[in-house]
Design a protein around this motif. Structure first.
Motif, PDB file in Angstrom:
ATOM      1  N   GLU A   1      55.885  33.792  46.027  1.00  0.00           N
ATOM      2  CA  GLU A   1      56.040  33.248  47.373  1.00  0.00           C
ATOM      3  C   GLU A   1      57.333  32.445  47.489  1.00  0.00           C
ATOM      4  OE1 GLU A   1      54.424  33.853  50.117  1.00  0.00           O
ATOM      5  OE2 GLU A   1      53.147  35.257  49.031  1.00  0.00           O
TER       6      GLU A   1
ATOM      7  N   PHE B   1      56.645  41.736  45.397  1.00  0.00           N
ATOM      8  CA  PHE B   1      55.498  41.415  44.552  1.00  0.00           C
ATOM      9  C   PHE B   1      55.215  42.560  43.574  1.00  0.00           C
ATOM     10  CE2 PHE B   1      50.961  41.400  43.639  1.00  0.00           C
ATOM     11  CZ  PHE B   1      50.730  40.076  43.301  1.00  0.00           C
TER      12      PHE B   1
ATOM     13  N   SER C   1      51.459  33.909  41.968  1.00  0.00           N
ATOM     14  CA  SER C   1      51.545  34.047  43.421  1.00  0.00           C
ATOM     15  C   SER C   1      52.484  33.005  44.019  1.00  0.00           C
ATOM     16  CB  SER C   1      50.156  33.920  44.047  1.00  0.00           C
ATOM     17  OG  SER C   1      49.346  35.015  43.681  1.00  0.00           O
TER      18      SER C   1
ATOM     19  N   GLU D   1      47.039  33.595  38.082  1.00  0.00           N
ATOM     20  CA  GLU D   1      47.169  34.223  39.392  1.00  0.00           C
ATOM     21  C   GLU D   1      47.798  33.277  40.414  1.00  0.00           C
ATOM     22  OE1 GLU D   1      43.616  31.790  39.863  1.00  0.00           O
ATOM     23  OE2 GLU D   1      44.476  32.972  38.260  1.00  0.00           O
ATOM     24  N   SER D   2      47.384  32.028  40.401  1.00  0.00           N
ATOM     25  CA  SER D   2      47.939  31.094  41.376  1.00  0.00           C
ATOM     26  C   SER D   2      49.388  30.754  41.042  1.00  0.00           C
ATOM     27  CB  SER D   2      47.092  29.811  41.424  1.00  0.00           C
ATOM     28  OG  SER D   2      47.052  29.186  40.155  1.00  0.00           O
TER      29      SER D   2
ATOM     30  N   TYR E   1      43.344  45.745  47.539  1.00  0.00           N
ATOM     31  CA  TYR E   1      44.796  45.593  47.531  1.00  0.00           C
ATOM     32  C   TYR E   1      45.441  46.954  47.743  1.00  0.00           C
ATOM     33  CZ  TYR E   1      49.526  44.954  45.781  1.00  0.00           C
ATOM     34  OH  TYR E   1      50.880  44.935  45.643  1.00  0.00           O
TER      35      TYR E   1
ATOM     36  N   ARG F   1      43.747  37.868  40.037  1.00  0.00           N
ATOM     37  CA  ARG F   1      42.576  37.085  39.681  1.00  0.00           C
ATOM     38  C   ARG F   1      42.473  36.944  38.166  1.00  0.00           C
ATOM     39  NH1 ARG F   1      39.196  38.076  44.266  1.00  0.00           N
ATOM     40  NH2 ARG F   1      40.654  38.076  46.014  1.00  0.00           N
TER      41      ARG F   1
ATOM     42  N   ARG G   1      55.928  42.566  50.048  1.00  0.00           N
ATOM     43  CA  ARG G   1      55.035  43.407  49.248  1.00  0.00           C
ATOM     44  C   ARG G   1      55.765  44.173  48.150  1.00  0.00           C
ATOM     45  NH1 ARG G   1      49.788  44.625  50.245  1.00  0.00           N
ATOM     46  NH2 ARG G   1      49.903  42.513  51.085  1.00  0.00           N
TER      47      ARG G   1
ATOM     48  N   MET H   1      47.407  39.356  48.083  1.00  0.00           N
ATOM     49  CA  MET H   1      48.069  39.901  46.917  1.00  0.00           C
ATOM     50  C   MET H   1      47.859  39.025  45.689  1.00  0.00           C
ATOM     51  SD  MET H   1      52.106  39.070  47.565  1.00  0.00           S
ATOM     52  CE  MET H   1      52.197  40.075  49.043  1.00  0.00           C
ATOM     53  N   ASP H   2      46.853  38.185  45.713  1.00  0.00           N
ATOM     54  CA  ASP H   2      46.591  37.316  44.572  1.00  0.00           C
ATOM     55  C   ASP H   2      46.108  38.109  43.373  1.00  0.00           C
ATOM     56  OD1 ASP H   2      47.298  35.116  45.947  1.00  0.00           O
ATOM     57  OD2 ASP H   2      45.260  34.455  46.392  1.00  0.00           O
TER      58      ASP H   2
END
Length: 475
Positions: A18, A34, A14, A10-11, A425, A4, A31, A1-2
Protein backbone atom coordinates in the motif's frame (compact mmCIF):
# COMPACT_ATOMS: atom_id res chain seq x y z
CA UNK A 1 -5.76 -8.52 -1.48
CA UNK A 2 -4.63 -9.39 2.03
CA UNK A 3 -2.44 -12.42 2.59
CA UNK A 4 -3.58 -14.55 5.54
CA UNK A 5 -0.89 -15.89 7.90
CA UNK A 6 -0.57 -16.51 11.60
CA UNK A 7 2.48 -14.31 12.29
CA UNK A 8 1.39 -10.92 10.93
CA UNK A 9 3.24 -11.24 7.60
CA UNK A 10 0.02 -10.50 5.75
CA UNK A 11 -0.53 -7.15 7.41
CA UNK A 12 3.11 -6.13 7.06
CA UNK A 13 3.23 -7.10 3.40
CA UNK A 14 -0.10 -5.43 2.63
CA UNK A 15 1.04 -2.24 4.38
CA UNK A 16 4.30 -2.34 2.44
CA UNK A 17 2.54 -2.68 -0.92
CA UNK A 18 0.00 0.00 0.00
CA UNK A 19 2.94 2.31 0.63
CA UNK A 20 4.13 1.67 -2.92
CA UNK A 21 0.62 2.17 -4.28
CA UNK A 22 0.72 5.70 -2.88
CA UNK A 23 3.49 6.63 -5.36
CA UNK A 24 2.72 4.29 -8.26
CA UNK A 25 0.22 6.68 -9.85
CA UNK A 26 -2.99 5.25 -11.30
CA UNK A 27 -5.28 3.13 -9.10
CA UNK A 28 -5.49 0.45 -11.81
CA UNK A 29 -1.81 -0.30 -11.20
CA UNK A 30 -2.38 -1.42 -7.60
CA UNK A 31 -3.42 -4.99 -8.43
CA UNK A 32 -0.61 -5.81 -10.89
CA UNK A 33 1.85 -4.18 -8.47
CA UNK A 34 0.65 -6.48 -5.71
CA UNK A 35 0.77 -9.55 -7.97
CA UNK A 36 4.22 -8.74 -9.30
CA UNK A 37 5.64 -8.27 -5.80
CA UNK A 38 4.00 -11.53 -4.66
CA UNK A 39 5.58 -13.32 -7.63
CA UNK A 40 9.02 -11.97 -6.73
CA UNK A 41 9.00 -12.92 -3.04
CA UNK A 42 7.60 -16.42 -3.51
CA UNK A 43 10.07 -19.29 -4.04
CA UNK A 44 10.57 -20.27 -7.65
CA UNK A 45 13.33 -21.01 -10.11
CA UNK A 46 12.26 -18.23 -12.47
CA UNK A 47 10.89 -14.78 -11.65
CA UNK A 48 10.03 -13.67 -15.19
CA UNK A 49 6.51 -12.63 -16.15
CA UNK A 50 5.11 -15.90 -17.52
CA UNK A 51 5.85 -18.17 -14.53
CA UNK A 52 4.79 -15.42 -12.11
CA UNK A 53 1.50 -15.07 -13.99
CA UNK A 54 0.94 -18.84 -13.81
CA UNK A 55 1.51 -18.88 -10.05
CA UNK A 56 -0.45 -15.73 -9.15
CA UNK A 57 -3.42 -16.46 -11.45
CA UNK A 58 -3.42 -20.11 -12.57
CA UNK A 59 -7.03 -19.92 -13.75
CA UNK A 60 -6.42 -16.80 -15.87
CA UNK A 61 -2.77 -17.11 -16.81
CA UNK A 62 -3.01 -15.57 -20.30
CA UNK A 63 -4.86 -12.45 -19.08
CA UNK A 64 -2.56 -12.17 -16.06
CA UNK A 65 0.46 -12.53 -18.31
CA UNK A 66 -0.65 -9.57 -20.43
CA UNK A 67 -1.54 -7.52 -17.36
CA UNK A 68 1.87 -8.00 -15.76
CA UNK A 69 3.66 -7.46 -19.09
CA UNK A 70 1.92 -4.13 -19.57
CA UNK A 71 2.53 -3.08 -15.96
CA UNK A 72 6.27 -3.79 -16.02
CA UNK A 73 7.00 -3.00 -19.66
CA UNK A 74 4.72 -0.09 -20.54
CA UNK A 75 3.17 1.66 -17.51
CA UNK A 76 4.78 5.11 -17.06
CA UNK A 77 5.26 5.05 -13.29
CA UNK A 78 8.37 6.52 -11.70
CA UNK A 79 11.23 4.21 -10.73
CA UNK A 80 12.80 7.02 -8.71
CA UNK A 81 9.57 7.60 -6.81
CA UNK A 82 9.13 3.94 -5.94
CA UNK A 83 12.78 3.53 -4.86
CA UNK A 84 12.46 6.62 -2.66
CA UNK A 85 9.36 5.14 -1.03
CA UNK A 86 11.09 1.79 -0.50
CA UNK A 87 13.93 3.60 1.24
CA UNK A 88 11.47 5.55 3.39
CA UNK A 89 9.85 2.30 4.57
CA UNK A 90 12.90 0.01 4.85
CA UNK A 91 15.75 2.25 6.08
CA UNK A 92 14.21 2.66 9.57
CA UNK A 93 14.33 -1.14 10.01
CA UNK A 94 17.99 -1.17 8.96
CA UNK A 95 18.87 1.83 11.15
CA UNK A 96 17.44 0.16 14.24
CA UNK A 97 20.70 -1.81 14.19
CA UNK A 98 22.89 1.27 13.80
CA UNK A 99 23.25 4.35 11.58
CA UNK A 100 23.99 4.14 7.87
CA UNK A 101 27.78 3.95 7.56
CA UNK A 102 28.42 3.58 3.84
CA UNK A 103 27.26 4.42 0.34
CA UNK A 104 28.48 1.55 -1.82
CA UNK A 105 28.97 2.10 -5.56
CA UNK A 106 29.20 -0.93 -7.84
CA UNK A 107 27.86 -2.47 -11.04
CA UNK A 108 26.57 -5.90 -11.93
CA UNK A 109 26.19 -7.78 -15.22
CA UNK A 110 23.45 -9.93 -16.71
CA UNK A 111 24.43 -12.40 -19.47
CA UNK A 112 22.17 -11.85 -22.49
CA UNK A 113 21.96 -13.43 -25.92
CA UNK A 114 21.19 -11.50 -29.08
CA UNK A 115 21.70 -7.83 -29.88
CA UNK A 116 18.25 -6.27 -29.34
CA UNK A 117 17.82 -6.12 -25.53
CA UNK A 118 18.51 -2.58 -24.40
CA UNK A 119 22.17 -1.90 -23.59
CA UNK A 120 23.38 -5.40 -24.46
CA UNK A 121 26.96 -5.50 -25.76
CA UNK A 122 30.13 -7.49 -25.48
CA UNK A 123 31.65 -6.21 -22.24
CA UNK A 124 32.99 -7.47 -18.92
CA UNK A 125 30.40 -9.50 -17.00
CA UNK A 126 31.19 -10.09 -13.34
CA UNK A 127 28.73 -12.98 -13.11
CA UNK A 128 30.75 -14.82 -15.77
CA UNK A 129 34.15 -13.38 -14.84
CA UNK A 130 34.99 -12.54 -18.46
CA UNK A 131 34.03 -10.47 -21.51
CA UNK A 132 30.74 -11.63 -22.99
CA UNK A 133 27.39 -10.45 -24.28
CA UNK A 134 25.61 -8.84 -21.34
CA UNK A 135 23.81 -5.86 -19.84
CA UNK A 136 25.43 -3.91 -16.99
CA UNK A 137 23.71 -1.74 -14.38
CA UNK A 138 25.28 0.74 -11.93
CA UNK A 139 23.86 1.05 -8.41
CA UNK A 140 24.28 2.94 -5.15
CA UNK A 141 23.46 1.03 -1.93
CA UNK A 142 23.10 2.37 1.61
CA UNK A 143 24.60 0.04 4.20
CA UNK A 144 25.51 -0.62 7.79
CA UNK A 145 26.77 -3.84 9.34
CA UNK A 146 23.24 -5.27 9.62
CA UNK A 147 21.97 -4.84 6.07
CA UNK A 148 22.08 -2.81 2.89
CA UNK A 149 19.55 -1.43 0.41
CA UNK A 150 20.02 -0.22 -3.18
CA UNK A 151 18.79 3.38 -3.44
CA UNK A 152 19.79 4.17 -7.06
CA UNK A 153 19.93 1.86 -10.08
CA UNK A 154 20.56 2.58 -13.78
CA UNK A 155 21.47 0.64 -16.90
CA UNK A 156 24.83 1.47 -18.46
CA UNK A 157 24.24 2.29 -22.13
CA UNK A 158 27.37 1.51 -24.19
CA UNK A 159 28.55 4.09 -26.71
CA UNK A 160 27.42 2.04 -29.72
CA UNK A 161 23.91 1.96 -28.25
CA UNK A 162 23.83 5.63 -27.30
CA UNK A 163 24.71 6.60 -30.90
CA UNK A 164 22.25 4.20 -32.61
CA UNK A 165 18.97 6.08 -33.10
CA UNK A 166 17.12 3.07 -34.53
CA UNK A 167 17.98 0.72 -31.67
CA UNK A 168 17.30 3.47 -29.11
CA UNK A 169 13.84 4.06 -30.59
CA UNK A 170 12.93 0.35 -30.65
CA UNK A 171 14.08 -0.13 -27.02
CA UNK A 172 12.38 3.06 -25.81
CA UNK A 173 15.54 4.76 -24.53
CA UNK A 174 14.52 8.25 -23.34
CA UNK A 175 15.81 11.13 -25.46
CA UNK A 176 17.57 12.72 -22.49
CA UNK A 177 19.74 9.62 -21.96
CA UNK A 178 23.17 10.13 -23.53
CA UNK A 179 26.36 8.12 -23.26
CA UNK A 180 27.94 8.30 -19.83
CA UNK A 181 30.76 6.22 -18.40
CA UNK A 182 30.05 4.10 -15.34
CA UNK A 183 31.92 6.53 -13.04
CA UNK A 184 29.83 9.39 -14.49
CA UNK A 185 26.62 7.45 -13.77
CA UNK A 186 27.90 6.72 -10.26
CA UNK A 187 28.60 10.41 -9.65
CA UNK A 188 25.07 11.32 -10.80
CA UNK A 189 23.68 8.79 -8.32
CA UNK A 190 25.83 10.13 -5.49
CA UNK A 191 24.76 13.69 -6.28
CA UNK A 192 21.08 12.62 -6.41
CA UNK A 193 21.42 10.86 -3.05
CA UNK A 194 22.88 14.05 -1.55
CA UNK A 195 20.06 16.18 -2.96
CA UNK A 196 17.49 13.67 -1.67
CA UNK A 197 18.88 14.06 1.85
CA UNK A 198 19.60 10.36 2.33
CA UNK A 199 21.55 9.51 5.50
CA UNK A 200 25.20 9.99 4.59
CA UNK A 201 28.00 7.47 4.78
CA UNK A 202 31.53 7.01 3.49
CA UNK A 203 31.50 6.21 -0.26
CA UNK A 204 32.97 2.74 -0.90
CA UNK A 205 34.04 1.63 -4.38
CA UNK A 206 36.30 -0.91 -6.01
CA UNK A 207 39.16 -0.12 -8.37
CA UNK A 208 36.81 0.05 -11.36
CA UNK A 209 35.59 3.35 -9.91
CA UNK A 210 38.31 4.25 -7.41
CA UNK A 211 40.98 4.66 -10.09
CA UNK A 212 38.99 7.54 -11.58
CA UNK A 213 40.62 10.70 -10.21
CA UNK A 214 37.76 12.94 -11.37
CA UNK A 215 35.22 10.80 -9.51
CA UNK A 216 37.23 10.89 -6.27
CA UNK A 217 37.71 14.64 -6.57
CA UNK A 218 33.99 15.20 -7.23
CA UNK A 219 33.03 13.09 -4.21
CA UNK A 220 35.24 15.26 -2.02
CA UNK A 221 33.65 18.38 -3.54
CA UNK A 222 30.28 17.08 -2.29
CA UNK A 223 31.73 17.01 1.26
CA UNK A 224 31.71 13.21 1.33
CA UNK A 225 34.57 10.93 2.38
CA UNK A 226 35.52 7.82 0.44
CA UNK A 227 37.45 4.56 0.50
CA UNK A 228 38.43 3.81 -3.09
CA UNK A 229 40.10 0.70 -4.42
CA UNK A 230 43.08 1.46 -6.67
CA UNK A 231 45.54 -0.47 -8.84
CA UNK A 232 49.12 -1.32 -7.80
CA UNK A 233 50.58 1.07 -10.39
CA UNK A 234 48.83 4.15 -8.92
CA UNK A 235 51.53 6.72 -8.16
CA UNK A 236 51.77 8.80 -4.97
CA UNK A 237 54.06 11.18 -3.12
CA UNK A 238 55.01 10.16 0.41
CA UNK A 239 55.75 12.42 3.35
CA UNK A 240 59.44 12.19 2.47
CA UNK A 241 59.02 13.26 -1.16
CA UNK A 242 57.21 16.05 -2.94
CA UNK A 243 57.09 17.56 -6.44
CA UNK A 244 59.23 20.59 -7.19
CA UNK A 245 57.63 24.02 -6.82
CA UNK A 246 57.03 26.19 -9.92
CA UNK A 247 60.12 27.69 -11.58
CA UNK A 248 61.27 31.09 -10.42
CA UNK A 249 59.83 33.88 -12.49
CA UNK A 250 62.33 35.49 -14.82
CA UNK A 251 60.36 38.72 -14.91
CA UNK A 252 59.20 38.12 -18.48
CA UNK A 253 55.86 36.66 -19.53
CA UNK A 254 53.45 35.02 -17.12
CA UNK A 255 54.81 33.78 -13.76
CA UNK A 256 55.20 29.95 -13.74
CA UNK A 257 52.55 28.26 -11.59
CA UNK A 258 52.72 24.49 -12.30
CA UNK A 259 54.40 21.84 -10.16
CA UNK A 260 57.48 20.17 -11.59
CA UNK A 261 59.32 16.85 -11.57
CA UNK A 262 62.88 15.88 -12.38
CA UNK A 263 64.92 12.66 -12.20
CA UNK A 264 65.31 13.09 -8.42
CA UNK A 265 61.72 14.12 -7.74
CA UNK A 266 59.47 11.35 -9.00
CA UNK A 267 56.36 9.77 -7.43
CA UNK A 268 56.35 6.11 -6.44
CA UNK A 269 53.81 3.37 -7.23
CA UNK A 270 51.78 2.13 -4.28
CA UNK A 271 53.10 -1.38 -4.89
CA UNK A 272 56.71 -0.19 -4.72
CA UNK A 273 55.90 1.78 -1.59
CA UNK A 274 54.29 -1.28 0.03
CA UNK A 275 57.30 -3.48 -0.70
CA UNK A 276 59.61 -0.91 0.92
CA UNK A 277 57.66 -0.57 4.17
CA UNK A 278 59.38 -1.94 7.31
CA UNK A 279 57.91 -4.98 9.06
CA UNK A 280 56.99 -2.96 12.14
CA UNK A 281 54.23 -1.04 10.30
CA UNK A 282 52.28 -4.18 9.34
CA UNK A 283 49.48 -5.22 11.67
CA UNK A 284 47.06 -8.14 11.76
CA UNK A 285 43.56 -6.70 12.12
CA UNK A 286 40.22 -8.43 12.60
CA UNK A 287 37.15 -6.66 11.22
CA UNK A 288 33.98 -8.84 11.51
CA UNK A 289 32.65 -12.27 12.28
CA UNK A 290 32.79 -14.72 9.39
CA UNK A 291 30.92 -17.99 8.94
CA UNK A 292 33.40 -19.90 11.13
CA UNK A 293 35.63 -17.32 12.82
CA UNK A 294 36.43 -13.61 12.91
CA UNK A 295 37.90 -12.43 9.60
CA UNK A 296 41.43 -11.02 9.73
CA UNK A 297 44.33 -10.08 7.51
CA UNK A 298 47.58 -8.09 7.56
CA UNK A 299 47.51 -4.37 6.77
CA UNK A 300 49.71 -1.28 6.61
CA UNK A 301 48.75 2.34 6.13
CA UNK A 302 50.56 5.56 5.23
CA UNK A 303 49.76 9.20 4.50
CA UNK A 304 50.25 10.05 0.82
CA UNK A 305 49.32 12.58 -1.88
CA UNK A 306 48.10 11.21 -5.21
CA UNK A 307 50.46 12.15 -8.04
CA UNK A 308 48.18 11.55 -11.05
CA UNK A 309 48.99 14.33 -13.57
CA UNK A 310 49.75 16.82 -10.82
CA UNK A 311 52.30 18.45 -13.15
CA UNK A 312 49.19 20.13 -14.56
CA UNK A 313 48.34 21.53 -11.11
CA UNK A 314 49.58 24.55 -9.17
CA UNK A 315 49.69 22.67 -5.86
CA UNK A 316 49.75 19.08 -4.64
CA UNK A 317 46.53 17.19 -4.01
CA UNK A 318 45.40 16.88 -0.37
CA UNK A 319 47.01 14.23 1.79
CA UNK A 320 44.97 11.06 2.38
CA UNK A 321 45.30 7.51 3.66
CA UNK A 322 46.82 4.70 1.62
CA UNK A 323 45.67 1.34 3.01
CA UNK A 324 47.42 -1.84 1.89
CA UNK A 325 46.41 -5.47 2.47
CA UNK A 326 49.10 -8.18 2.36
CA UNK A 327 47.73 -11.47 3.69
CA UNK A 328 50.11 -13.92 5.33
CA UNK A 329 51.43 -16.43 2.83
CA UNK A 330 51.02 -14.15 -0.20
CA UNK A 331 54.10 -13.17 -2.22
CA UNK A 332 53.02 -9.54 -2.51
CA UNK A 333 50.21 -7.20 -1.42
CA UNK A 334 46.80 -8.06 -2.83
CA UNK A 335 44.72 -4.88 -2.41
CA UNK A 336 45.21 -1.12 -2.18
CA UNK A 337 42.83 1.70 -1.22
CA UNK A 338 42.90 5.48 -0.96
CA UNK A 339 40.75 7.10 1.71
CA UNK A 340 39.81 10.61 2.79
CA UNK A 341 38.57 9.40 6.17
CA UNK A 342 39.96 11.59 8.99
CA UNK A 343 43.66 11.45 9.81
CA UNK A 344 42.64 10.67 13.41
CA UNK A 345 40.70 7.50 12.52
CA UNK A 346 41.97 4.36 14.23
CA UNK A 347 43.62 1.66 12.16
CA UNK A 348 40.94 -0.88 13.08
CA UNK A 349 38.07 1.46 12.17
CA UNK A 350 39.67 2.27 8.82
CA UNK A 351 39.86 -1.44 7.97
CA UNK A 352 36.35 -2.09 9.27
CA UNK A 353 34.78 0.58 7.04
CA UNK A 354 36.88 -0.48 4.04
CA UNK A 355 35.71 -4.07 4.36
CA UNK A 356 32.04 -3.06 4.67
CA UNK A 357 31.97 -3.08 0.88
CA UNK A 358 31.20 -6.83 1.06
CA UNK A 359 27.60 -5.79 1.61
CA UNK A 360 27.19 -5.05 -2.10
CA UNK A 361 28.01 -8.69 -2.81
CA UNK A 362 25.13 -9.63 -0.51
CA UNK A 363 22.82 -7.20 -2.32
CA UNK A 364 23.45 -8.76 -5.68
CA UNK A 365 23.47 -12.36 -4.47
CA UNK A 366 20.06 -12.04 -2.82
CA UNK A 367 18.63 -9.82 -5.54
CA UNK A 368 19.58 -12.36 -8.20
CA UNK A 369 19.01 -15.62 -6.36
CA UNK A 370 15.99 -14.79 -4.22
CA UNK A 371 13.96 -12.17 -6.11
CA UNK A 372 15.02 -12.70 -9.73
CA UNK A 373 16.84 -9.45 -10.57
CA UNK A 374 18.39 -11.03 -13.67
CA UNK A 375 15.23 -12.84 -14.84
CA UNK A 376 13.63 -10.03 -16.84
CA UNK A 377 13.19 -11.26 -20.42
CA UNK A 378 12.08 -8.05 -22.11
CA UNK A 379 14.05 -5.74 -24.35
CA UNK A 380 12.99 -2.24 -23.37
CA UNK A 381 14.53 0.48 -21.20
CA UNK A 382 11.38 1.00 -19.14
CA UNK A 383 10.80 -2.70 -18.50
CA UNK A 384 14.42 -3.28 -17.48
CA UNK A 385 14.24 -0.54 -14.86
CA UNK A 386 10.69 -1.31 -13.70
CA UNK A 387 11.60 -4.96 -13.05
CA UNK A 388 14.76 -3.96 -11.17
CA UNK A 389 12.84 -1.42 -9.08
CA UNK A 390 10.25 -4.02 -8.04
CA UNK A 391 13.02 -6.53 -7.25
CA UNK A 392 14.63 -3.94 -4.98
CA UNK A 393 11.23 -3.33 -3.36
CA UNK A 394 10.77 -7.07 -2.74
CA UNK A 395 14.32 -7.31 -1.42
CA UNK A 396 13.64 -4.37 0.88
CA UNK A 397 10.58 -6.07 2.32
CA UNK A 398 12.55 -9.26 2.96
CA UNK A 399 15.33 -7.23 4.62
CA UNK A 400 12.75 -5.70 6.97
CA UNK A 401 11.38 -9.20 7.70
CA UNK A 402 14.82 -10.71 8.42
CA UNK A 403 14.82 -9.59 12.05
CA UNK A 404 11.60 -11.55 12.70
CA UNK A 405 13.52 -14.82 12.20
CA UNK A 406 15.19 -16.37 15.26
CA UNK A 407 18.99 -16.25 14.69
CA UNK A 408 19.40 -19.81 15.97
CA UNK A 409 17.57 -21.21 12.93
CA UNK A 410 19.54 -21.94 9.79
CA UNK A 411 18.65 -20.50 6.41
CA UNK A 412 17.42 -23.82 5.08
CA UNK A 413 15.17 -24.58 8.05
CA UNK A 414 13.96 -21.08 8.77
CA UNK A 415 10.81 -20.49 6.68
CA UNK A 416 8.65 -17.44 6.89
CA UNK A 417 5.09 -18.28 7.76
CA UNK A 418 3.18 -19.57 4.76
CA UNK A 419 1.21 -17.05 2.75
CA UNK A 420 -2.16 -18.19 1.46
CA UNK A 421 -4.06 -16.44 -1.31
CA UNK A 422 -7.58 -15.96 0.12
CA UNK A 423 -10.72 -17.35 -1.49
CA UNK A 424 -12.37 -14.85 -3.78
CA UNK A 425 -9.12 -13.15 -4.77
CA UNK A 426 -9.17 -12.44 -8.51
CA UNK A 427 -6.31 -10.78 -10.35
CA UNK A 428 -6.86 -7.83 -12.62
CA UNK A 429 -7.97 -9.09 -16.01
CA UNK A 430 -10.00 -12.04 -14.72
CA UNK A 431 -13.35 -10.48 -15.63
CA UNK A 432 -12.29 -9.28 -19.06
CA UNK A 433 -9.21 -9.68 -21.14
CA UNK A 434 -6.63 -6.93 -20.66
CA UNK A 435 -5.62 -4.97 -23.75
CA UNK A 436 -2.84 -6.89 -25.47
CA UNK A 437 0.55 -5.26 -25.01
CA UNK A 438 3.81 -6.30 -26.62
CA UNK A 439 4.59 -10.03 -26.36
CA UNK A 440 8.11 -9.42 -27.64
CA UNK A 441 8.89 -7.92 -24.22
CA UNK A 442 8.98 -11.45 -22.84
CA UNK A 443 10.29 -13.27 -25.87
CA UNK A 444 12.80 -15.62 -24.22
CA UNK A 445 11.71 -19.06 -23.08
CA UNK A 446 10.61 -19.11 -19.46
CA UNK A 447 10.90 -22.01 -17.07
CA UNK A 448 8.02 -24.47 -17.43
CA UNK A 449 5.32 -24.00 -14.82
CA UNK A 450 2.45 -26.29 -13.95
CA UNK A 451 -0.61 -24.18 -14.68
CA UNK A 452 -3.16 -26.83 -13.73
CA UNK A 453 -2.46 -27.00 -10.03
CA UNK A 454 -3.09 -24.05 -7.73
CA UNK A 455 -0.75 -24.27 -4.71
CA UNK A 456 -2.65 -24.26 -1.46
CA UNK A 457 0.01 -22.28 0.39
CA UNK A 458 2.76 -19.92 -0.75
CA UNK A 459 6.01 -19.28 1.10
CA UNK A 460 8.35 -16.29 1.11
CA UNK A 461 11.85 -16.39 -0.32
CA UNK A 462 14.59 -16.18 2.30
CA UNK A 463 17.60 -13.93 2.54
CA UNK A 464 20.92 -15.06 3.99
CA UNK A 465 21.58 -14.48 7.68
CA UNK A 466 22.97 -10.99 8.26
CA UNK A 467 26.49 -12.20 9.13
CA UNK A 468 26.89 -14.79 6.37
CA UNK A 469 29.38 -13.85 3.66
CA UNK A 470 28.34 -14.24 0.01
CA UNK A 471 29.54 -17.25 -1.95
CA UNK A 472 30.40 -15.33 -5.11
CA UNK A 473 31.85 -11.97 -6.05
CA UNK A 474 30.34 -9.48 -8.48
CA UNK A 475 32.45 -7.21 -10.60
Amino acid sequence: MDLRTSDGSESRFSAFVEGLVSVIGHADRARPLFDYCIGLIMPGERKSVEPMAAVTAPDRTAAQHQSLLHFVGQSPWSDEGVLAKVGEMVLPAIERHGPIEAWIIDDTGFPKKGAHSVGVARQYCGQLGKQDNCQVAVSLSLANHHASLPAMYRLYLPQEWAADKKRRRKAGVPKEISFKTKPEIALEQIDAACRAGLPRGVVLMDAGYGCNTDLRTSISALALTYVAGILPNTTVWTSDTAPLPPKKWSGKGRPPKLLRRDHKHQPISVKELALCLPKRVWRTIKWREGAAERLSSRFARARVCVAHRDYQLTESRPEEWLLIEWPEGEDEPTKYWLSTLPETITFGRLVELTKLRWRIERDYQDLKQEVGLGHFEGRGWRGFHHHATLCIAAYGFLVSERETIPPSESRSTRPFKKLEVPNGYRPRGSAAATRTSHPELDRDDAAKTDRCHRPEHLTLSLLHPADEAPSFVTQ
